[in-house]
Design an enzyme around this catalytic site. Structure first.
Site, PDB file in Angstrom:
ATOM      1  N   THR A 106      48.519 -66.818  31.932  1.00 49.46           N
ATOM      2  CA  THR A 106      49.161 -66.568  33.234  1.00 49.46           C
ATOM      3  C   THR A 106      50.676 -66.589  33.069  1.00 49.46           C
ATOM      4  O   THR A 106      51.190 -66.508  31.948  1.00 49.46           O
ATOM      5  CB  THR A 106      48.652 -67.561  34.303  1.00 49.46           C
ATOM      6  OG1 THR A 106      49.159 -67.167  35.585  1.00 49.46           O
ATOM      7  CG2 THR A 106      49.060 -68.999  34.029  1.00 49.46           C
ATOM      8  N   ASN A 107      51.418 -66.675  34.159  1.00 50.33           N
ATOM      9  CA  ASN A 107      52.889 -66.700  34.091  1.00 50.33           C
ATOM     10  C   ASN A 107      53.423 -67.623  35.184  1.00 50.33           C
ATOM     11  O   ASN A 107      52.641 -68.246  35.914  1.00 50.33           O
ATOM     12  CB  ASN A 107      53.438 -65.268  34.233  1.00 50.33           C
ATOM     13  CG  ASN A 107      52.983 -64.639  35.529  1.00 50.33           C
ATOM     14  OD1 ASN A 107      53.361 -65.069  36.610  1.00 50.33           O
ATOM     15  ND2 ASN A 107      52.133 -63.614  35.426  1.00 50.33           N
ATOM     16  N   HIS A 108      54.737 -67.682  35.329  1.00 47.02           N
ATOM     17  CA  HIS A 108      55.353 -68.693  36.207  1.00 47.02           C
ATOM     18  C   HIS A 108      55.489 -68.257  37.670  1.00 47.02           C
ATOM     19  O   HIS A 108      56.106 -68.957  38.464  1.00 47.02           O
ATOM     20  CB  HIS A 108      56.743 -69.066  35.688  1.00 47.02           C
ATOM     21  CG  HIS A 108      56.704 -69.759  34.366  1.00 47.02           C
ATOM     22  ND1 HIS A 108      55.988 -70.911  34.162  1.00 47.02           N
ATOM     23  CD2 HIS A 108      57.273 -69.458  33.182  1.00 47.02           C
ATOM     24  CE1 HIS A 108      56.126 -71.303  32.904  1.00 47.02           C
ATOM     25  NE2 HIS A 108      56.891 -70.423  32.286  1.00 47.02           N
ATOM     26  N   SER A 109      54.955 -67.110  38.059  1.00 47.47           N
ATOM     27  CA  SER A 109      55.135 -66.667  39.452  1.00 47.47           C
ATOM     28  C   SER A 109      54.451 -67.625  40.416  1.00 47.47           C
ATOM     29  O   SER A 109      53.261 -67.929  40.279  1.00 47.47           O
ATOM     30  CB  SER A 109      54.564 -65.259  39.628  1.00 47.47           C
ATOM     31  OG  SER A 109      54.545 -64.929  40.999  1.00 47.47           O
ATOM     32  N   ALA A 139      53.547 -60.760  39.683  1.00 49.29           N
ATOM     33  CA  ALA A 139      53.745 -60.683  38.232  1.00 49.29           C
ATOM     34  C   ALA A 139      52.352 -60.488  37.633  1.00 49.29           C
ATOM     35  O   ALA A 139      51.565 -61.436  37.526  1.00 49.29           O
ATOM     36  CB  ALA A 139      54.400 -61.957  37.726  1.00 49.29           C
TER      37      ALA A 139
END
Ligand code: PMT
Length: 400
Positions: A208-211, A275
């Protein structure tokens, strides 16, 4: 949105009056001028002084007050109001409003006013379910009033059911929606995506990512507050649903793609603030991958580019397509490449290295680049304000 607005806050006799103090405070902090009108019942639960201390305005409790601010108080307040909010609204006050009775300062002001009316019921579950209450609420609805709640939960009687006054953030959402119903996006459908997708590696792990989803949620609220019907396709995991916005929860890039493609045929605009993972594990393991101490390589496969996939749908007269570009270097050049590659009407190039900008922040610094590659650099703004600047462009594109 609320700055400079004149809000008449009608408070009627319910234990939920204590929550109206918080609402009056938050409205005042947001820059609204709040005139509180209390019923006699409300004054038995909380004092006018409490409201006066929070709003710094006189509180109306008596239709025959010789020291009132205005000579004909109910007419002046009714004329000046941008909105009349009755919170909490009891069974009795709802019945009086539905019938157009005018036997106290609040109901007299309501019948004298052209301002939109927002009614937030608070009562015991059986009183709310009673056919008389339901009929009265329906009558108000048919007359154009917005009914906010009630919510479900534990009630003061000890029962559980519908009857709780909505919480302040939800009421603020309803107020912004009611004020903006005739805005420049009235009748438009805007699809917004938000959050970071999560691509499963195995049953317990994801890529995943930091959004956080804050940018997409702020955009959705800003579009709602300008009259749009908003569909929010959300991969955000920790944000409460904005009131009066349809939230479609998703997790993976493929789920987001399916949900967006299902809703864009009815859309006037698509704004992709999410994102989205560019790659996902080629296949997710059925069981948790065990630690062995050896190197672990996970093959990745590209995901579908959602914006590119909508290109086929957006023929002549199709919807406006807006992207974001989260960049850590060569902001404008990289974003321009994406405008062309994805044939976008607009992109918000997001400098994620700038202070107070990008992932997780409440503010954002973006540069807008249109189809002709014209560049407009915006200052650091709240994400809600960034949303409004993007929507200014969307509204302009929709007018042409
Ligand atoms: O959620 P917050 O914490 O508030 O943070 C906001 C944000 C930084 C996530 C947001 O402002 C932002 O920049 N979103 C886009 C991030 C991104 O993934 O950019 P990108 O350059 O990888 O993608 C370009 C555009 O294509 C984006 O609109 C993206 O949604 C879209 N895309 C990307 C991949 C994919 N498979 N399909 C897509 O449609």
């Amino acid at each position: 949105m609320l700055s400079g607005k004149r809000v008449v806050l009608g408070v009627t006799g319910s234990i939920a009056c204590y929550k109206a103090l918080d609402l009056a405070s938050k409205l005042t902090q947001a820059g609204a001028l709040v005139d509180v009108i209390m019923s006699y019942g409300a004054t038995q639960f909380v004092t006018p002084l409490a409201f006066r201390s929070l709003t710094h305005r006189p509180v109306v409790t008596d239709a025959f007050d010789a020291n009132a601010e205005y000579a004909v108080e109910h007419v002046e307040l009714a004329r000046q109001a941008d909105i009349i909010v009755v919170a909490p609204a009891t069974v009795h006050s709802i019945a009086k409003l539905a019938l157009g009775l005018a036997d106290d300062p609040l109901t007299t002001t309501a019948v004298a006013s052209q301002a939109p009316l927002l009614v937030a019921p608070a009562m015991d579950a059986d009183m709310f379910q009673h056919p008389a209450t339901q009929e009265n609420l329906e009558r108000l609805r048919l007359r154009g009033a917005v009914i906010a709640g009630p919510g479900r939960g534990r009630l003061a009687s000890g029962l559980t059911g519908y009857g709780r006054l909505l919480e302040t953030p939800e009421l603020l959402g309803y107020i912004a929606y009611t004020l903006g119903r005739q805005g420049d996006l009235a009748g438009r459908v805007i699809v917004v995506s938000a959050g970071g997708t999560a691509e499963p590696i195995d049953p317990v792990r994801v890529v995943t990512n930091h959004s956080s989803g804050k940018m997409g949620y702020a955009l959705a609220e800003a579009a709602r507050d300008r009259g749009a019907r908003v569909v929010l396709v959300s991969a955000a995991r920790a944000l409460p649903a904005p009131p009066l916005v349809e939230v479609v929860p998703v997790a993976t890039a493929q789920q987001m793609c399916d949900a967006v493609l299902a809703r864009t045929p009815e859309a006037d605009a698509l704004i992709m603030a999410a994102a989205v993972a560019d790659y996902r594990p080629l296949s997710a393991a059925d069981q948790k991958i065990k630690k062995t101490g050896a190197e672990l390589n996970i093959p990745l496969a590209p995901t579908t580019d959602i914006l590119a996939a909508t290109l086929g749908q957006a023929g002549p007269g199709g919807f406006v397509r807006v992207g974001f570009a989260a960049e850590s270097e060569n902001l404008v050049a990289n974003a321009k490449t994406k405008v062309t590659a994805k044939s976008l009407d607009l992109i918000a190039a997001n400098d994620i290295t700038s202070e107070g900008s990008g992932f997780g922040a409440d503010t954002n610094r973006v540069t807008l680049i249109d189809r002709e590659l014209n560049v407009e650099e915006l200052p650091l703004l709240t994400k809600y304000e960034v949303g409004n600047r993007i929507l200014d462009r969307v509204a302009r594109l929709l007018r042409h």
